[in-house]
Scaffold this active site. Sequence first.
Site, PDB file in Angstrom:
ATOM      1  N   PRO A   1      -2.286  12.347  -5.045  1.00 48.01           N
ATOM      2  CA  PRO A   1      -3.439  11.586  -4.559  1.00 48.01           C
ATOM      3  C   PRO A   1      -4.227  10.931  -5.697  1.00 48.01           C
ATOM      4  O   PRO A   1      -4.353  11.504  -6.780  1.00 48.01           O
ATOM      5  CB  PRO A   1      -4.296  12.661  -3.880  1.00 48.01           C
ATOM      6  CG  PRO A   1      -3.950  13.925  -4.589  1.00 48.01           C
ATOM      7  CD  PRO A   1      -2.513  13.797  -5.027  1.00 48.01           C
ATOM      8  N   GLY A   2      -4.719   9.755  -5.440  1.00 44.69           N
ATOM      9  CA  GLY A   2      -5.573   9.066  -6.412  1.00 44.69           C
ATOM     10  C   GLY A   2      -6.876   8.668  -5.751  1.00 44.69           C
ATOM     11  O   GLY A   2      -7.921   9.300  -5.925  1.00 44.69           O
ATOM     12  N   ARG A   3      -6.773   7.627  -4.936  1.00 49.06           N
ATOM     13  CA  ARG A   3      -7.952   7.054  -4.278  1.00 49.06           C
ATOM     14  C   ARG A   3      -8.786   8.106  -3.531  1.00 49.06           C
ATOM     15  O   ARG A   3     -10.012   8.104  -3.601  1.00 49.06           O
ATOM     16  CB  ARG A   3      -7.479   5.991  -3.283  1.00 49.06           C
ATOM     17  CG  ARG A   3      -8.572   5.152  -2.679  1.00 49.06           C
ATOM     18  CD  ARG A   3      -8.011   4.286  -1.532  1.00 49.06           C
ATOM     19  NE  ARG A   3      -6.852   3.524  -1.904  1.00 49.06           N
ATOM     20  CZ  ARG A   3      -6.859   2.284  -2.384  1.00 49.06           C
ATOM     21  NH1 ARG A   3      -8.001   1.647  -2.522  1.00 49.06           N
ATOM     22  NH2 ARG A   3      -5.737   1.656  -2.711  1.00 49.06           N
TER      23      ARG A   3
ATOM     24  N   ARG B   1     -11.161  -5.931  -6.268  1.00 51.01           N
ATOM     25  CA  ARG B   1     -10.542  -5.643  -4.969  1.00 51.01           C
ATOM     26  C   ARG B   1     -10.899  -6.668  -3.879  1.00 51.01           C
ATOM     27  O   ARG B   1     -10.017  -7.083  -3.124  1.00 51.01           O
ATOM     28  CB  ARG B   1     -10.882  -4.223  -4.511  1.00 51.01           C
ATOM     29  CG  ARG B   1     -10.350  -3.143  -5.472  1.00 51.01           C
ATOM     30  CD  ARG B   1     -10.483  -1.737  -4.921  1.00 51.01           C
ATOM     31  NE  ARG B   1      -9.604  -1.537  -3.811  1.00 51.01           N
ATOM     32  CZ  ARG B   1      -9.973  -1.570  -2.536  1.00 51.01           C
ATOM     33  NH1 ARG B   1     -11.240  -1.749  -2.216  1.00 51.01           N
ATOM     34  NH2 ARG B   1      -9.094  -1.414  -1.591  1.00 51.01           N
TER      35      ARG B   1
ATOM     36  N   CYS C   1     -16.402 -18.017 -12.904  1.00 56.80           N
ATOM     37  CA  CYS C   1     -16.096 -19.377 -12.456  1.00 56.80           C
ATOM     38  C   CYS C   1     -14.861 -19.414 -11.563  1.00 56.80           C
ATOM     39  O   CYS C   1     -13.832 -20.004 -11.913  1.00 56.80           O
ATOM     40  CB  CYS C   1     -15.896 -20.265 -13.673  1.00 56.80           C
ATOM     41  SG  CYS C   1     -17.381 -20.285 -14.653  1.00 56.80           S
ATOM     42  N   GLU C   2     -14.929 -18.745 -10.458  1.00 56.08           N
ATOM     43  CA  GLU C   2     -13.860 -18.732  -9.452  1.00 56.08           C
ATOM     44  C   GLU C   2     -14.550 -18.585  -8.104  1.00 56.08           C
ATOM     45  O   GLU C   2     -15.437 -17.724  -7.966  1.00 56.08           O
ATOM     46  CB  GLU C   2     -12.954 -17.492  -9.600  1.00 56.08           C
ATOM     47  CG  GLU C   2     -12.275 -17.326 -10.915  1.00 56.08           C
ATOM     48  CD  GLU C   2     -10.836 -17.810 -10.924  1.00 56.08           C
ATOM     49  OE1 GLU C   2     -10.294 -18.140  -9.847  1.00 56.08           O
ATOM     50  OE2 GLU C   2     -10.277 -17.877 -12.023  1.00 56.08           O
TER      51      GLU C   2
HETATM   52  N1  PLP Z   1       1.915   7.778  -6.519  1.00 55.66           N
HETATM   53  C1  PLP Z   1       2.468   6.578  -6.739  1.00 55.66           C
HETATM   54  C2  PLP Z   1       3.891   6.508  -7.131  1.00 55.66           C
HETATM   55  C3  PLP Z   1       1.705   5.411  -6.595  1.00 55.66           C
HETATM   56  O1  PLP Z   1       2.253   4.215  -6.813  1.00 55.66           O
HETATM   57  C4  PLP Z   1       0.332   5.533  -6.230  1.00 55.66           C
HETATM   58  C5  PLP Z   1      -0.502   4.347  -6.033  1.00 55.66           C
HETATM   59  O2  PLP Z   1      -0.147   3.329  -5.565  1.00 55.66           O
HETATM   60  C6  PLP Z   1      -0.203   6.804  -6.019  1.00 55.66           C
HETATM   61  C7  PLP Z   1       0.618   7.906  -6.173  1.00 55.66           C
HETATM   62  C8  PLP Z   1      -1.628   7.012  -5.644  1.00 55.66           C
HETATM   63  O3  PLP Z   1      -1.945   6.483  -4.437  1.00 55.66           O
HETATM   64  P1  PLP Z   1      -3.383   6.688  -3.806  1.00 55.66           P
HETATM   65  O4  PLP Z   1      -4.371   6.298  -4.843  1.00 55.66           O
HETATM   66  O5  PLP Z   1      -3.405   5.797  -2.640  1.00 55.66           O
HETATM   67  O6  PLP Z   1      -3.493   8.132  -3.429  1.00 55.66           O
END
Ligand code: PLP
Length: 418
Positions: A280-282, A318, A348-349
């Site tokens: 997980p990241g987001r 984003r 400037c976009e």
């Molecule tokens: N793992 C892989 C291989 C990814 O490419 C990504 C993001 O695109 C992630 C994990 C993390 O995804 P998220 O931030 O949606 O949890």
Amino acid sequence: MELLKEYNPYLEYKNGELHLEGVSLKALVEEFGTPLYVYSASYIKDRFNAYKEAFPEALICYALKANFNPHIARLLGELGAGADIVSGGELYLALKAGIPANKIVYAGVGKTERELREAIEADILMFNVESRQELEVLNELGKRYGKKVRIAIRVNPDVDPKTHPYIATGMRKSKFGIDIREAEKEYEYASCLENLEVIGIHCHIGSQILDVSPYKEAVEKVVSLYERLTEKGINIQYLDIGGGLGIKYKPEDKEPTPKELAKLLEPILSKVKAKLILEPGRSITGNAGLLLTQVQFLKDKGDKHFIIVDAGMNDLIRPAIYGAYHHILPVKDEGRQLIKADIVGPICETGDFLALDREIQRVERGEYLAVLSAGAYCFAMSSHYNARPRAAEVLVDKGEVKLIRKREDYGYIFAPSF
Ligand code: PLP
């Protein structure tokens, strides 16, 4: 008020002024200036722990790409997180942040030979391999190092994650992974390569997934592959199902929880002996953070209103690339009349906007706005476009304030050129 808590339980208005973990955001901008990213440490810890509770046996590899501030990486490492990396830079960061190599997994379609060598030397847990050629290069390198390189194959299960097409990664037409229909053949091939040790299966279907049902289809396909490989005597020790859980951006969004995901997957995973990995990241850092920006000018063109702020697409891209929605609030809530305005940056976009046609209180020049859900893929995607120094970053932790990245200056931007 309740809505705010749905974004982040540590976010609240106190006496009409926005606070995060008890810290006045106005006080922060007065000390550190704008644009300013602010993250809540307690929120990050809570989210990581929610994954640990939902998946107690799993290795949770935080996807560093979401927010690669070293202090955040270290905080997560201290909680027991591993790292999902996609570059040599992220490997460097993970190791510097104290994340042990045996908790690092490495994905990415275009790893360079230098990057592969660095990760072999570091002895990471496994490479999530995305092509036949990558298998061959790793085997060659393994021979040179006199090592068996541990790998998983990233399979592409051809599942529609129902998200923005730019962040849907598990469909056949995308550049990621190996078509799951070809996977068995590739596993057999990899198993015959002398300097590889095949230990895992990897998949990642996409990001900002609000409806968890596509995970079911993807994991079912992966588990079926696992069973076929096991029958063939290929010893799969790790099942890495990637990241992707979505977060609340729009007021009406409902965030899925790790627990919901665990419940959905439990019946499918109960037959699997391999250790589970999640990336997980987001969903760990996204709603931990917000971006503070100052209103520079107000401009009306007939009945069209513009609020021009000092954060641009170089700070938060984003909205420009995905048409993404970020909820925006005035730091000082005076319950004023609402207007509809485009909230735009100084770049400037025409694509340089944070929000279009957004209902917001009639703010004044010099006031501050908070852009919510800005803890993932925001600073991480920032740039120097228009020769703009990047923002500072601050971490708040139960009233404590730490500057975790200094504001850049002009000299910093141009240093590599002189
Ligand atoms: N793992 C892989 C291989 C990814 O490419 C990504 C993001 O695109 C992630 C994990 C993390 O995804 P998220 O931030 O949606 O949890």
